[in-house]
Write an enzyme that holds these catalytic residues in place. Structure first.
Site, PDB file in Angstrom:
ATOM      1  N   ASP A 141       0.868  -1.049  -0.004  1.00  0.00           N
ATOM      2  CA  ASP A 141       0.434   0.328   0.154  1.00  0.00           C
ATOM      3  C   ASP A 141       0.823   1.233   0.291  1.00  0.00           C
ATOM      4  O   ASP A 141       0.507   2.467   0.557  1.00  0.00           O
ATOM      5  CB  ASP A 141      -1.079   0.392   0.937  1.00  0.00           C
ATOM      6  CG  ASP A 141      -2.255   1.256   1.287  1.00  0.00           C
ATOM      7  OD1 ASP A 141      -2.643   1.163   2.626  1.00  0.00           O
ATOM      8  OD2 ASP A 141      -2.415   1.906  -0.084  1.00  0.00           O
ATOM      9  N   LYS A 144       2.025   3.757  -5.931  1.00  0.00           N
ATOM     10  CA  LYS A 144       2.161   2.398  -6.790  1.00  0.00           C
ATOM     11  C   LYS A 144       3.413   1.461  -7.754  1.00  0.00           C
ATOM     12  O   LYS A 144       2.944   0.907  -8.005  1.00  0.00           O
ATOM     13  CB  LYS A 144       0.732   2.739  -7.520  1.00  0.00           C
ATOM     14  CG  LYS A 144      -0.478   3.596  -6.283  1.00  0.00           C
ATOM     15  CD  LYS A 144      -0.690   3.157  -5.249  1.00  0.00           C
ATOM     16  CE  LYS A 144      -1.069   3.360  -3.937  1.00  0.00           C
ATOM     17  NZ  LYS A 144      -0.887   2.555  -2.980  1.00  0.00           N
ATOM     18  N   ASP A 169      -3.497  -2.980  -2.639  1.00  0.00           N
ATOM     19  CA  ASP A 169      -4.263  -2.403  -2.169  1.00  0.00           C
ATOM     20  C   ASP A 169      -4.133  -1.557  -3.925  1.00  0.00           C
ATOM     21  O   ASP A 169      -3.662  -0.813  -4.482  1.00  0.00           O
ATOM     22  CB  ASP A 169      -4.468  -1.262  -1.328  1.00  0.00           C
ATOM     23  CG  ASP A 169      -5.182   0.087  -0.754  1.00  0.00           C
ATOM     24  OD1 ASP A 169      -5.231   1.315  -0.710  1.00  0.00           O
ATOM     25  OD2 ASP A 169      -6.763  -0.179  -1.175  1.00  0.00           O
ATOM     26  N   ASN A 170      -5.470  -0.497  -3.838  1.00  0.00           N
ATOM     27  CA  ASN A 170      -5.713   0.277  -5.027  1.00  0.00           C
ATOM     28  C   ASN A 170      -5.374   0.087  -6.455  1.00  0.00           C
ATOM     29  O   ASN A 170      -4.505   0.593  -7.166  1.00  0.00           O
ATOM     30  CB  ASN A 170      -4.081   1.312  -4.742  1.00  0.00           C
ATOM     31  CG  ASN A 170      -4.730   2.195  -3.310  1.00  0.00           C
ATOM     32  OD1 ASN A 170      -3.954   1.618  -2.624  1.00  0.00           O
ATOM     33  ND2 ASN A 170      -5.369   2.441  -2.944  1.00  0.00           N
ATOM     34  N   GLU A 199     -11.561   4.167  -0.802  1.00  0.00           N
ATOM     35  CA  GLU A 199     -11.686   4.680   1.216  1.00  0.00           C
ATOM     36  C   GLU A 199     -12.633   6.046   0.602  1.00  0.00           C
ATOM     37  O   GLU A 199     -12.020   6.989  -0.316  1.00  0.00           O
ATOM     38  CB  GLU A 199     -10.194   4.799   1.538  1.00  0.00           C
ATOM     39  CG  GLU A 199      -9.305   5.531   0.871  1.00  0.00           C
ATOM     40  CD  GLU A 199      -7.886   5.560   0.463  1.00  0.00           C
ATOM     41  OE1 GLU A 199      -8.562   3.644  -0.722  1.00  0.00           O
ATOM     42  OE2 GLU A 199      -7.321   5.641   0.234  1.00  0.00           O
TER      43      GLU A 199
END
Ligand SMILES: C[S@@+](CC[C@H](N)C(=O)[O-])C[C@H]1O[C@@H](n2cnc3c(N)ncnc32)[C@H](O)[C@@H]1O
Ligand SMILES: O=C(c1ccccc1)c1ccc(O)c(O)c1[N+](=O)[O-]
Ligand SMILES: [Mg+2]
Length: 214
Positions: A141, A144, A169-170, A199
């Site tokens: 996380d 990226k 994540d993401n 989120e």
């Protein structure tokens, strides 16, 4: 003088959460982010998916890449078995300082090792620093563009074993295209996508769970 968002988030935890109660810390941060200021914690919707993966894996060793204020650190650490260890890496000193206090407020400092430094520098040192052989679970996380290089680095350092789980994540927003392409096409991983939302928003996002096959 102007405070930072992490400082304001910590103040909200100290005002609204009960010392030693991780769930109240998570709730206080989610309320702050919904009612006051958006912040890049994994959040409650994706957080529930994170919780279910942690519970399923029941890991002895966990690596978290990107601590920020310690929200996901608290979620994960609160679900770990007694002897388990969570190592979390954060290279922004201001964020690390806040995260330490949030983790302490939750009463989880004994389960968490917060390392202030860059993932690229510290992943190769995990074995010598913490006597870690392999990680049962890794939560990606951080920035990226580091997901793919750090995954390759963990492979090269022998930090993954048959059955190790990567949870990223993401993978939709902001997105990690090179990581997704690699992990979904590699014969060394079996991946599963969990559709969710960015989120505290209605924007599409999701988590990618990948099992290392050895
Ligand atoms: C999205 S935030 C982490 C959010 C946290 N996992 C949560 O859900 O509460 C990303 C964090 O990773 C840190 N970071 C980015 N790249 C990093 C790297 N290469 N090594 C260590 N920390 C990094 C940033 O400073 C930032 O605090
Ligand atoms: O990159 C951003 C970002 C980009 C632009 C503005 C604010 C945040 C972001 C957004 C949501 C996340 O869950 C997350 O982990 C990150 N991050 O920084 O790692
Ligand atoms: Mg994120």
């Amino acid at each position: 003088t102007q405070t930072t968002r992490p400082q304001r988030m910590l103040a909200a935890v100290q005002k609204n959460a009960t010392r030693g109660d991780p769930r109240s810390v998570v709730k206080a941060i989610d309320q702050f982010c919904r009612q006051k200021e958006w912040a890049m914690n994994v959040g409650d919707e994706k957080g529930c998916i994170l919780d279910s993966v942690v519970t399923e894996v029941n890991p002895e060793t966990v690596l978290e890449l990107g601590t920020y204020c310690g929200y996901s650190t608290v979620r994960i650490a609160s679900l770990l078995p007694p002897q388990a260890k969570l190592i979390t890496l954060e290279f922004n000193p201001g964020n690390a300082a806040i995260a330490r206090q949030v983790i302490a407020w939750a009463g989880l400092e004994d389960k968490v090792e917060l390392v202030e430094g860059a993932s690229g520098d510290f992943i190769p040192k995990m074995k010598e620093m913490f006597g870690i052989k392999t990680f049962d679970l890794v939560f990606l996380d951080h920035w990226k563009d580091r997901y793919l290089p750090d995954t390759k680095l963990m492979e090269e350092c022998g930090l993954l074993r048959k059955g190790s789980i990567l949870l990223a994540d993401n993978v939709i927003c902001p997105g990690t295209p090179d990581y997704l392409e690699y992990i979904r096409n590699s014969p060394r991983y079996k991946s599963q996508f969990f559709k969710s939302h960015l989120e505290y928003t209605k924007v599409e996002d999701g988590l990618e769970k990948s099992i290392f096959l050895g």
